[in-house]
Design a protein around this motif. Structure first.
Motif, PDB file in Angstrom:
ATOM      1  N   ALA A 102       9.319  96.262  15.912  1.00  0.00           N
ATOM      2  CA  ALA A 102       7.881  96.172  16.199  1.00  0.00           C
ATOM      3  C   ALA A 102       7.207  95.071  15.395  1.00  0.00           C
ATOM      4  O   ALA A 102       6.242  94.459  15.860  1.00  0.00           O
ATOM      5  CB  ALA A 102       7.212  97.517  15.922  1.00  0.00           C
ATOM      6  N   PRO A 139       5.704  92.724  18.697  1.00  0.00           N
ATOM      7  CA  PRO A 139       4.730  93.811  18.802  1.00  0.00           C
ATOM      8  C   PRO A 139       4.282  94.155  20.219  1.00  0.00           C
ATOM      9  O   PRO A 139       3.713  95.222  20.430  1.00  0.00           O
ATOM     10  CB  PRO A 139       3.539  93.292  17.978  1.00  0.00           C
ATOM     11  CG  PRO A 139       3.681  91.813  17.981  1.00  0.00           C
ATOM     12  CD  PRO A 139       5.156  91.544  18.026  1.00  0.00           C
ATOM     13  N   VAL A 190       6.815  96.863  23.457  1.00  0.00           N
ATOM     14  CA  VAL A 190       6.912  98.320  23.507  1.00  0.00           C
ATOM     15  C   VAL A 190       5.527  98.868  23.843  1.00  0.00           C
ATOM     16  O   VAL A 190       4.538  98.484  23.227  1.00  0.00           O
ATOM     17  CB  VAL A 190       7.426  98.878  22.166  1.00  0.00           C
ATOM     18  CG1 VAL A 190       7.431 100.392  22.160  1.00  0.00           C
ATOM     19  CG2 VAL A 190       8.831  98.329  21.873  1.00  0.00           C
ATOM     20  N   LEU A 225       2.537 100.869  13.424  1.00  0.00           N
ATOM     21  CA  LEU A 225       3.157 100.388  14.650  1.00  0.00           C
ATOM     22  C   LEU A 225       2.062  99.890  15.592  1.00  0.00           C
ATOM     23  O   LEU A 225       0.987 100.496  15.664  1.00  0.00           O
ATOM     24  CB  LEU A 225       3.975 101.500  15.304  1.00  0.00           C
ATOM     25  CG  LEU A 225       5.163 102.001  14.483  1.00  0.00           C
ATOM     26  CD1 LEU A 225       5.820 103.191  15.162  1.00  0.00           C
ATOM     27  CD2 LEU A 225       6.170 100.892  14.237  1.00  0.00           C
ATOM     28  N   SER A 245       2.480 106.183  19.044  1.00  0.00           N
ATOM     29  CA  SER A 245       3.781 106.783  18.753  1.00  0.00           C
ATOM     30  C   SER A 245       3.613 108.240  18.353  1.00  0.00           C
ATOM     31  O   SER A 245       2.594 108.641  17.794  1.00  0.00           O
ATOM     32  CB  SER A 245       4.509 106.003  17.665  1.00  0.00           C
ATOM     33  OG  SER A 245       3.755 105.979  16.476  1.00  0.00           O
ATOM     34  N   TRP A 260       3.023 104.577   9.758  1.00  0.00           N
ATOM     35  CA  TRP A 260       3.205 104.005  11.088  1.00  0.00           C
ATOM     36  C   TRP A 260       2.048 104.328  12.031  1.00  0.00           C
ATOM     37  O   TRP A 260       2.000 103.813  13.149  1.00  0.00           O
ATOM     38  CB  TRP A 260       4.517 104.478  11.686  1.00  0.00           C
ATOM     39  CG  TRP A 260       5.727 103.953  10.979  1.00  0.00           C
ATOM     40  CD1 TRP A 260       5.803 102.884  10.139  1.00  0.00           C
ATOM     41  CD2 TRP A 260       7.051 104.478  11.064  1.00  0.00           C
ATOM     42  NE1 TRP A 260       7.098 102.700   9.708  1.00  0.00           N
ATOM     43  CE2 TRP A 260       7.889 103.677  10.249  1.00  0.00           C
ATOM     44  CE3 TRP A 260       7.627 105.550  11.743  1.00  0.00           C
ATOM     45  CZ2 TRP A 260       9.254 103.914  10.114  1.00  0.00           C
ATOM     46  CZ3 TRP A 260       8.984 105.785  11.601  1.00  0.00           C
ATOM     47  CH2 TRP A 260       9.785 104.972  10.794  1.00  0.00           C
TER      48      TRP A 260
END
Length: 188
Positions: A81, A85, A88, A119, A123, A146
């Motif tokens: 990631a 970036p 996903v 992230l 997520s 994250w």
């Protein structure tokens, strides 16, 4: 059980030593028509090789994709990631392996240090309070770092076949519910 099809291509990122035919990831791969990451060496992993494997799987699946990672695969995805970036759309991170813990096997120590940046996609981190490879406090910390939502599975070990998680249909329901609640944010 009737599940909604995820609104993105799905990529399965196994952990160290891959996920065998009885592992929930193998069952989910079939159920979701997912692309599986293939690596040159599952037993002596090298971070760059694993990142290349994820890149290839995303090329095959189409992007952006939902990545479903387990164990060391969660750490690989966090590294990925930082470099890519926008490839996903969202991630399910199950039982991340703490590669910075005391007595970590030398084969996976090269995946440290663990990225500490949020992230760049939504997520969900699913953790167990008795995972031998990631203490509960560490799983909580990774979720916070994250920016992941966190779901606890009490007494679930490493959330693998050895701890009773073969097909794991309840996990698919959890995924389905999370995607239903997050679809607008993920699609944006």
């Amino acid at each position: 059980m009737s599940l909604r099809r995820p609104p993105f291509p799905v990529v399965v990122q196994p952990g160290w030593k891959n996920s065998g035919p009885e592992h929930w990831q193998s069952h989910w791969q079939a159920a979701l028509s997912a692309t599986r990451v293939e690596n040159r060496d599952w037993h002596a992993p090298q971070l760059d090789d694993w990142l290349d494997g994820l890149d290839t799987a995303l090329d095959q699946a189409g992007e952006p994709a939902l990545v479903i990672a387990h164990s060391l695969g969660c750490i690989a995805l966090a590294h990925y990631a930082r470099r890519h970036p926008h490839r996903v759309a969202a991630a399910i991170l199950v039982a991340p392996a703490d590669v910075e813990r005391a007595a970590v096997p030398s084969e996976i120590a090269g995946f440290g240090p663990i990225p500490r940046e949020a992230l760049p996609f939504p997520s969900l981190l699913i953790a167990s309070d008795d995972d031998p490879y990631c203490r509960a406090e560490r799983a909580q910390s990774l979720a916070e770092l994250w920016g992941s939502e966190l779901v606890w599975l009490p007494g679930a070990g490493h959330i693998n076949p050895d701890s009773g998680y073969g097909p794991w249909p309840d996990g698919l329901v959890l995924l389905d519910d999370w995607l239903a609640g997050r679809h607008r944010r993920i699609a944006a």
